[in-house]
Design an enzyme around this catalytic site. Structure first.
Site, PDB file in Angstrom:
ATOM      1  N   ASP A 409      15.685  63.991  41.884  1.00 47.13           N
ATOM      2  CA  ASP A 409      15.385  65.412  42.008  1.00 47.13           C
ATOM      3  C   ASP A 409      16.647  66.256  41.869  1.00 47.13           C
ATOM      4  O   ASP A 409      17.729  65.873  42.307  1.00 47.13           O
ATOM      5  CB  ASP A 409      14.740  65.656  43.374  1.00 47.13           C
ATOM      6  CG  ASP A 409      14.366  67.103  43.603  1.00 47.13           C
ATOM      7  OD1 ASP A 409      13.506  67.607  42.869  1.00 47.13           O
ATOM      8  OD2 ASP A 409      14.944  67.720  44.512  1.00 47.13           O
ATOM      9  N   GLU A 462      15.446  64.916  36.774  1.00 43.95           N
ATOM     10  CA  GLU A 462      14.944  66.278  36.679  1.00 43.95           C
ATOM     11  C   GLU A 462      16.182  67.151  36.471  1.00 43.95           C
ATOM     12  O   GLU A 462      16.877  67.493  37.414  1.00 43.95           O
ATOM     13  CB  GLU A 462      14.212  66.704  37.950  1.00 43.95           C
ATOM     14  CG  GLU A 462      13.586  68.078  37.804  1.00 43.95           C
ATOM     15  CD  GLU A 462      13.585  68.897  39.087  1.00 43.95           C
ATOM     16  OE1 GLU A 462      12.928  69.945  39.105  1.00 43.95           O
ATOM     17  OE2 GLU A 462      14.258  68.514  40.054  1.00 43.95           O
TER      18      GLU A 462
END
Length: 731
Positions: A409, A462
């Protein structure tokens, strides 16, 4: 007692001792005339010393002038022995326990480990102390890194959460250790840390805890059951394949809100296993991606503010039950990806923030160590113990839980020192730039460790910027990720599909531009949870037009996504056109499947998945050799036409997507080969609640030049629809 012992005893009495083995337990008398025993039990009124393996009394201890400190001596005994303590407390209760301070070897001998499996030596580890050939004492060895602490104690149910009872010992390497007999599976505990300044900090959860309770205790829990017997050998030992040439259709899932019970309680790991696995198989997804399941204190963070990277969240069950979920998915040939959050952590008092009274895990300067966007702390990637902590955690999930992929993330926030900061709010690197060299080195080391030790596993970034080489190998100066989310494609395509069709002719480039860079990275096309929250609405509410046009638009967009190069990711609910914006506090709107439009969208999603996983021409999606534009500039009609090609083969398909409600009865397109082309997908079929416009399903090529090609076909193009035609070599 000599001055050193007196000083140590004083430290014990004042809960600031760093060397309890220097005075507690069985000691050689300073005069070398036998052995003496010192026991610190501040709530005790009497202590008897018993043989380790019987009720034989070895001594009745004498309480010293320091209340709670008991002493016994054996002037003629020179051979150390093991013992138990029978302790009577002020409330008249009596308990027998094995004194931990007679086992220095078990406390100080670290299990073999290196940076990739540090979790095997830190935290709460099951351990045994051998007394003799007939007797072994089982217990827990606790170890925690707190180099700036003045003292550390283990507190828990087994000592009434009294930080005076079990002071830990440090040998100068920053790690505090203590083996406590008879502390077994399921014991609740934390660490009580006294900072170097002398103040006792809020009790800390174990950074390596494999289970942590929910609010209000946030207690760490020893976890040694290991009951699950893995049945996924066929999956974990499958031949190593080129993952870039395999289909990957990912179902992004938030466990707490996928489905809920009648009382709005979330499903447990075992309950979701029984429902999710058959659903995944039916729908044709190849992978499930779980929003963070590492422990987190605040439901509203969805797991992206973790405190407990080694603990499966206890909201839904135990670690063993989570393993059963992963195992069942593997047995159904479904890979498991988990969202992993090394970019930041919250400042909750039981977590890593200011852990030992100093900035052990976060950057000391808030210009590097504080996320203004998320109000959370940033790991100090320049510290070896922080890097080892995180890399060991990644390996832990791959090895202990058979996780197949880590979606990392917020990578962009790690790469840039000025992420979400204004001028003057960040610290440049040594070259005056905005790249965080330490984070870059960490990410490279992470990916090298994963791919070297677990070649069947992969990582996904990401990453929302144009940082070069995110999914290139480290030997090519890349970051080493396996894949990168294609945020550019997502932003452009969603901006396009939201527009009224009458205006789309002016924005054709929002769809065609993605092919300029489509093969610069190994991309995943994400329509994730981030696109259906915070006022953005669900996918169906983004679509313009009346009800029929909304669903037709969504069907066309779905086809465009599956026909476009790149792996696929859809958040749960997208597959059946979830009505409400997603909320973590309630179930998806499964009742909508009782209506034709939503049921048809689910059927289309299933058919697209199965088409994708069975059509080689759609799977060669990480090379320019697998793609060929036929028409990208028909903006007047808002139509895209392109070919997708199989690897090392003449096999190919033609994608035609019409983004207006205007059908075309005789739309000519050039094609790569002579022969027949058969429709294998038409999102305008009546079975999908479309208009059923295209009656002809097979087209024979004609020797008419079109789009720079000698062969062409003239086809019926339905309104707001995606059509896929497969080349058949024989006429």
């Amino acid at each position: 007692m000599d001055l050193i012992k007196n000083a140590l005893i004083n430290d014990v009495l004042n809960t600031r001792c760093s060397d309890p083995f220097g005075c507690l337990g069985l000691q050689s008398s300073p005069s070398k005339k036998g052995l003496s025993l010192l026991v610190w039990q501040p709530e005790a009124i009497s202590v008897r010393v018993l043989a380790i393996d019987s009720d034989q009394e070895l001594a009745t201890m004498t309480e010293t002038e320091d209340k709670g400190l008991f002493h016994a001596a054996w002037p003629k005994e020179k051979t150390r022995f093991h013992y138990r303590l029978e302790i009577t407390y002020k409330d008249k209760s009596t308990y027998t326990l094995v004194d931990p301070y007679q086992f220095p070897n078990t406390t100080f001998v670290d299990p073999d480990h290196h940076q990739a499996n540090l979790y095997k030596s830190q935290g709460a580890i099951r351990a045994n102390a051998k007394v003799n050939d007939q007797l072994t004492i089982q217990g827990t060895r606790f170890a925690v890194y707190a180099p700036a602490a003045r003292s550390v104690s283990v507190v828990g149910d087994f000592n009434a959460w009294d930080g005076r009872i079990h002071p830990m010992s440090s040998n100068g390497d920053g790690i505090w250790r203590l083996f406590i007999p008879d502390v077994n599976h399921g014991a609740r505990y934390k660490f009580e840390i006294r900072s170097n300044a002398g103040d006792i900090l809020p009790h800390r959860s174990d950074p390596y805890a494999q289970r942590i309770e929910q609010y209000p205790s946030f207690a760490s829990v020893t976890c040694f059951d290991n009951k699950h017997q893995w049945q996924d050998d066929a999956w974990v030992k499958r031949p190593i394949e080129d993952i870039y040439e395999q289909p990957m259709s990912i179902y992004e899932l938030h466990i707490g809100s996928w489905r809920r019970k009648a009382d709005n309680q979330p499903l447990t790991y075992l309950e979701i296993k029984d429902q999710l696995v058959p659903y995944m198989v039916e729908m044709g997804y190849t992978h499930v991606e779980l929003l963070p399941i590492t422990e987190y204190p605040f439901d509203g963070s969805w797991g992206y503010q973790p405190v407990g990277l080694y603990a499966v969240t206890s909201r839904f069950g135990t670690p063993e039950e989570f393993k059963a979920l992963v195992d069942a998915l593997h047995q159904a040939n479904i890979g498991v990806i988990m969202d992993w959050v090394p970019a930041h952590f919250p400042a909750d008092s039981h977590g890593l923030a200011n852990f030992d009274g100093s900035k052990q895990y976060e950057y000391p300067d808030p210009k590097k160590g504080w996320h203004p966007e998320w109000n959370s702390l940033i790991y100090d990637f320049g510290k070896e113990h922080v890097v080892n902590y995180l890399i060991s955690n990644a390996v832990y999930w791959l090895e202990e839980f058979h996780i197949d992929g880590l979606r990392v993330d917020a990578v962009a926030s790690m790469l840039y020192l000025d992420y979400s900061r204004e001028d003057g709010e960040w610290i440049p690197n040594k070259d005056g730039g905005n790249h965080n060299y330490e984070a870059i080195d960490f990410l490279r080391r992470l990916n090298e460790t994963v791919y070297l030790n677990h070649p069947r596993c992969f990582t996904v970034a990401e990453e929302s910027t144009a940082f070069p080489g995110v999914s290139k190998p480290t030997y090519m100066n890349g970051l080493g990720f396996g894949f990168k989310w294609n945020m550019g494609w997502m932003n452009d395509s969603l901006a396009y599909i939201k527009r009224d069709p009458i205006y789309r002719q002016h924005h054709q480039g929002e769809l065609s531009f993605s092919m300029v860079y489509a093969f610069d990275e190994q991309f995943v096309l994400p329509i994730s949870h981030d696109e259906v929250v915070h006022g953005k609405g669900s996918m169906i509410t983004k679509m313009p037009g009346d009800a029929w046009q909304k669903f037709a638009n969504l069907r066309a967009f779905s086809a465009y996504m599956y026909f476009h190069p790149g792996k696929k990711l859809n958040f749960m609910g997208n597959e059946f056109a979830q009505g409400q914006e997603w909320s973590h506090e309630r179930s998806l709107d499964w009742h909508l499947l009782e209506t034709d439009y939503h049921k048809a969208q689910q059927t289309l999603s299933k058919d697209l998945n199965h088409l994708y996983t069975n059509e080689p021409s759609l799977q060669f999606d990480h090379s320019y050799q697998g793609f060929e534009w036929i028409s990208y500039d028909d903006s007047a009609n808002s139509i895209l036409v392109f070919a997708r090609k199989a690897k090392d083969s003449d096999e190919h398909v033609i994608a035609v997507i019409n983004f207006t409600p205007t059908p075309h009865g005789n739309y000519r397109i050039g094609v790569p080969k002579a022969g027949r082309y058969e429709i294998v997908m038409d999102t305008d079929e009546v079975s999908y609640t479309g208009s059923g416009y295209a009656k002809v399903k097979t087209y024979q090529t004609q020797a008419i030049v079109s789009h720079g090609r000698e062969q062409s076909i003239e086809l019926q193009v339905p309104p707001l629809a995606g059509v896929l035609l497969k080349w058949l070599a024989k006429p």
